[in-house]
Design a protein around this motif. Structure first.
Motif, PDB file in Angstrom:
ATOM      1  N   LEU A 153       0.811  -1.213   0.000  1.00 38.33           N
ATOM      2  CA  LEU A 153       0.000   0.000   0.000  1.00 38.33           C
ATOM      3  C   LEU A 153       0.849   1.269   0.000  1.00 38.33           C
ATOM      4  O   LEU A 153       0.309   2.376   0.026  1.00 38.33           O
ATOM      5  CB  LEU A 153      -0.934   0.010   1.225  1.00 38.33           C
ATOM      6  N   GLY A 154       2.184   1.098  -0.022  1.00 41.52           N
ATOM      7  CA  GLY A 154       3.059   2.261  -0.059  1.00 41.52           C
ATOM      8  C   GLY A 154       3.157   3.004   1.250  1.00 41.52           C
ATOM      9  O   GLY A 154       3.627   4.153   1.289  1.00 41.52           O
ATOM     10  N   GLN A 155       2.786   2.357   2.347  1.00 37.11           N
ATOM     11  CA  GLN A 155       2.813   3.027   3.645  1.00 37.11           C
ATOM     12  C   GLN A 155       4.196   3.002   4.285  1.00 37.11           C
ATOM     13  O   GLN A 155       4.533   3.877   5.076  1.00 37.11           O
ATOM     14  CB  GLN A 155       1.809   2.364   4.587  1.00 37.11           C
ATOM     15  N   ILE A 156       4.997   1.991   3.992  1.00 40.22           N
ATOM     16  CA  ILE A 156       6.355   1.887   4.528  1.00 40.22           C
ATOM     17  C   ILE A 156       7.258   1.318   3.450  1.00 40.22           C
ATOM     18  O   ILE A 156       6.787   0.712   2.476  1.00 40.22           O
ATOM     19  CB  ILE A 156       6.430   0.983   5.784  1.00 40.22           C
ATOM     20  N   THR A 157       8.568   1.515   3.623  1.00 38.67           N
ATOM     21  CA  THR A 157       9.570   0.908   2.746  1.00 38.67           C
ATOM     22  C   THR A 157      10.639   0.297   3.637  1.00 38.67           C
ATOM     23  O   THR A 157      11.201   0.995   4.498  1.00 38.67           O
ATOM     24  CB  THR A 157      10.212   1.939   1.813  1.00 38.67           C
ATOM     25  N   LEU A 158      10.905  -0.994   3.441  1.00 41.66           N
ATOM     26  CA  LEU A 158      11.896  -1.702   4.249  1.00 41.66           C
ATOM     27  C   LEU A 158      12.968  -2.295   3.351  1.00 41.66           C
ATOM     28  O   LEU A 158      12.716  -2.621   2.186  1.00 41.66           O
ATOM     29  CB  LEU A 158      11.236  -2.830   5.050  1.00 41.66           C
ATOM     30  N   GLU A 159      14.155  -2.463   3.884  1.00 41.86           N
ATOM     31  CA  GLU A 159      15.225  -3.129   3.158  1.00 41.86           C
ATOM     32  C   GLU A 159      14.966  -4.640   3.180  1.00 41.86           C
ATOM     33  O   GLU A 159      14.714  -5.222   4.242  1.00 41.86           O
ATOM     34  CB  GLU A 159      16.578  -2.832   3.802  1.00 41.86           C
TER      35      GLU A 159
END
Length: 809
Positions: free
Chosen positions: A72-78
């Protein structure tokens, strides 16, 4: 179904943490995106949860929520290794299959890319594919999920099979590699789906189970008529090194079939089959020998005769026309750590368990004898103990240094570091506390109470009574008298420890010198040395004196005073008994059960200053065990009785951290080894971990051949523990001892007392056969011969029984 906005509102307006949010997000309504921005710190909080579930298995589908927030584009994680481990840990639920299946079906990036990284990251501890599946319900684990998705076409079957083989080629532990071999086998690949090139490379794996897995599938390829014969012959040699016999036997059978249909490969096959003679298992050697004899491979056999088991070597030598003179009994060496003066010591009031070796203790007025190795300065000794050394003689000398005021503050820095670690039950912590003048925390045993007593002592430097004059823990009687004459009011625990250590030799002269010693301490010392009784005041002191005076006899003086427990007025004479337990419980829809064994011994309400009384005490950490074992050099039974629970755990499913220390202490104990010592050794010989089992084999070589431990007692202990033990582990450990006559003696006594259908019985019978041939003959015993004669049929046990009866006595 709920919306993401409702989830965010719940996160803002309640005390629920982000972990609660993630656990519910897999049920999210895939409707409109959120109307507003995510809560502050959402990404940081999610990253913290990901880091946690990568290490600790939550048993809930929390990672599906992570993927929902990402999509949903709420967070970005490695997408690093921690991320993959979190996916392994929490993409699914422990008891329900749907969360993991739904997450993979709904997420294209997961299906096409991220999911396949679970085949590349091993994991460890709580989080790995193997561990998550082991403790999940069978229909909810990773393996079932992946097979379901392959069956319905969600995941490509060929890619899944290839990923399993690639994972098995990585350097994963046997436990974690097992997941991939089991998944591959459960997918039931058809012969055309087998990647022979990768399977052949797996024959050289360092994980025996993986080698067996590859060999099974290559055998399947052969049965389907599609095996690459030259490639298999080129890679088969590595598979003949697998310790278990099943894989090498299967490989040898396949090599035999290849040679029959492809004679041009005969020379290459002979070179590979010859490696089977180097295998440790007799059946593998016999099969390889038969193939080599059929091929006329005289040179290959002759080069390896001395590597063969005795019965196989005899067969090979007969065929070669040579004498099997190379089949000699290996020499029996003392185990590492054994030192002079550790043999049983005979003397007044002592019933030695066997053997005649004695070492005279130091004479009156001498300093304590040096232990093995070079002399140390006080600082060197303290530094070694702080670094983890546990030699009881060095600990005793350290206590003497502290009491005499010889320990300065130069090592306060290292001591402070040990003290700060906070392991307040460890020996190192107690040593650090004495160096720093801090109160030690350990208690409950005589060694621990001696350290606490020394901390409490104030006043001028003093000489401790209990410092041994021999590295085995003995105290010279004349030295004890001289020390007590110089300081006639000793500390309580120091006096008890000194009385328990009195060497049985040289007591008559010491008794004459002790005539003028004052007080109850003097009377107790005289009594320990064989003198007259006196009124009993301090019970612990008089118990110690009586157990030193005649360690293996009842004491009328104490019995008259009402001190009638074993280890007080009565001798320690406790039979070995073990009780089996089973617990059944419900785990969701499943019924599970656990079994374990516990010692069933008569225990008393013992206290620390009565260490000769078998009691239920807090078992100390491994560092204390060697010192605890030397508390009473006359007799090892109480120590072994209190260690027996630890050793039964080592033979079961528990990791017993003190098992190695117990076995090391048993091997060098100078006193009587009775039924409980036999129980400890029998449990050690079937320990689950190889380390303790190896030490048990060394202990066997140290105590059974010289009859410090009666072979009949060990045989009885093995019968008592038979239902708790694994016979194949007994077999391998006994053979590793290198003491063939003693092994044959023990097994010839134990086997007739076991039922003929006992699990693993053939392994013990085969060991008796090989070790008897190695020793020069089967022990003559009417009971053994009658038991062997009772076998009928064509089972391996029956064949071995007939072979044993045919051997010369």
């Amino acid at each position: 179904m709920v919306t993401i906005d409702a989830m965010y509102a719940r996160l803002r307006d309640s005390d629920d943490g982000v972990g609660i949010l993630l656990a519910d997000l897999w049920r999210l309504d895939p409707g409109p995106p959120p109307a507003g921005p995510p809560p502050a710190r959402l990404r940081q909080q999610v990253a913290e949860v990901v880091g946690n579930i990568a290490v600790h298995w939550p048993q809930r589908a929390m990672f599906a929520g992570v993927r929902t927030l990402e999509r949903l584009g709420q967070i970005t994680l490695e997408h690093d290794e921690t991320y993959v481990l979190a996916m392994i840990s929490a993409l699914g639920d422990r008891g329900e299959a749907e969360p993991r299946l739904a997450a993979i079906r709904a997420d294209e990036e997961l299906r096409e890319s991220l999911l396949w990284r679970v085949f590349e990251v091993e994991g460890g501890g709580e989080v790995s594919l193997a561990n998550v599946d082991k403790f999940s319900h069978p229909d909810a684990g990773w393996s079932t999920c992946l097979r379901t998705l392959a069956a319905d076409g969600t995941l490509p079957r060929a890619r899944l099979l290839d990923a399993c083989l690639r994972a098995l080629a990585r350097d994963f532990s046997a436990y974690r590699a097992g997941f991939f071999s089991q998944l591959y086998t459960a997918l039931a690949p058809a012969p055309a789906e087998l990647d022979q090139a990768r399977l052949l490379r797996l024959l050289a794996s360092g994980v025996p189970a993986t080698v067996s897995f590859a060999a099974r599938h290559l055998v399947a390829a052969d049965k389907a008529g599609g095996l690459d014969d030259p490639a298999f012959v080129g890679g088969a040699g590595a598979a003949l090194t697998v310790p278990a016999k099943g894989t090498p036997l299967a490989v040898l059978a396949l090599l035999d079939r290849i040679q029959a249909r492809n004679p041009l490969l005969a020379n290459d096959i002979t070179a590979v089959v010859a490696l089977g003679l180097e295998h440790r298992h007799r059946e593998v050697q016999q099969r390889a020998l038969a193939l080599l004899r059929a091929a006329g491979a005289t040179a290959e056999i002759a080069e390896r005769v001395e590597l063969l088991e005795p019965t196989v070597a005899r067969e090979a030598a007969d065929w070669l026309g040579a004498s099997p003179s190379t089949v000699d009994q290996p020499s029996v060496a003392k185990p590492p750590g054994a030192s002079p003066g550790t043999e049983p010591l005979a003397g007044p009031g002592t019933k030695p368990p066997g053997g005649s070796g004695t070492e005279q203790p130091a004479g009156p007025g001498t300093e304590p004898a040096a232990g093995p190795g070079p002399q140390r300065s006080v600082d060197e000794r303290v530094a070694a103990l702080l670094a983890g050394e546990t030699d009881p003689f060095e600990i005793e000398r350290f206590l003497a240094d502290v009491a005499a005021g010889r320990v300065g503050r130069d090592l306060s820095g290292p001591a402070r570091r040990v003290h700060r670690r906070g392991d307040d039950g460890s020996l190192g912590y107690a040593v650090a506390a004495l160096v720093l003048g801090e109160p030690p925390k350990a208690r409950g045993t005589l060694p621990a109470e001696r350290i606490r007593e020394l901390h409490r002592l104030a006043g001028p430097p003093r000489t401790l009574l209990a410092t041994p004059t021999d590295a085995s823990g003995w105290l010279d009687p004349a030295e004890l008298v001289a020390r007590l004459a110089a300081a006639p009011q000793p500390p309580h625990h120091d006096l008890v420890a000194a009385l328990l250590r009195v060497h049985p030799g040289g007591r008559a002269g010491a008794l004459r010198a002790a005539a003028g010693l004052p007080g109850e301490a003097g009377a107790a010392v005289r009594y320990a040395l064989g003198g007259p009784p006196a009124p009993i005041g301090d019970r612990a002191v008089w118990i110690a004196a009586a157990r030193s005076r005649a360690p293996l006899d009842d004491d009328p003086h104490l019995l008259a005073a009402g001190l009638g427990d074993p280890g007080q007025g009565r001798a320690v004479d406790i039979p070995l008994r073990v009780t089996e337990h089973r617990h059944t419980y419900r785990d969701g829809p499943y019924t599970r059960s656990v079994q374990w064994s516990e010692p069933d011994l008569r225990t008393c309400n013992g206290v620390a200053d009565q260490p000769t009384v078998l009691a239920v005490r807090d078992w100390p950490g491994p560092g204390w065990i060697p010192w605890l074992a030397q508390t009473w050099p006359h007799d090892a039974e109480v120590f072994c009785g209190e260690a027996l629970g630890e050793m039964l755990g080592a033979a079961g499913t528990e990791r017993a951290y003190g098992a190695s220390a117990v076995l090391d202490a048993l091997a060098v104990h100078p006193g009587r080894l009775g039924p409980l010592a036999a129980g400890v050794l029998a449990a050690g010989l079937t320990a689950t971990e190889i380390g303790p089992r190896t030490l048990a084999a060394e202990a066997f070589a140290a105590v059974v051949p010289p009859r410090r431990l009666d072979p009949a007692l060990l045989a009885g202990a093995m019968v008592t523990l038979a239902h708790h033990a694994t016979a194949s582990r007994w077999s391998s450990a006994l053979r590793a001892s290198g003491a063939a006559p003693a092994v044959a003696d023990v097994l010839s006594r134990a086997l007739p007392r076991l039922p003929r259908d006992h699990p693993g019985l053939h392994a013990l019978m085969a060991t008796l056969h090989e070790e008897s041939v190695r020793a020069g003959g089967v022990p003559v015993s009417p009971e053994l011969r009658a038991w062997l004669a009772g076998f009928a049929g064509s089972s391996k046990a029956a064949k071995t029984a007939r072979a044993l009866l045919a051997e010369p006595a």
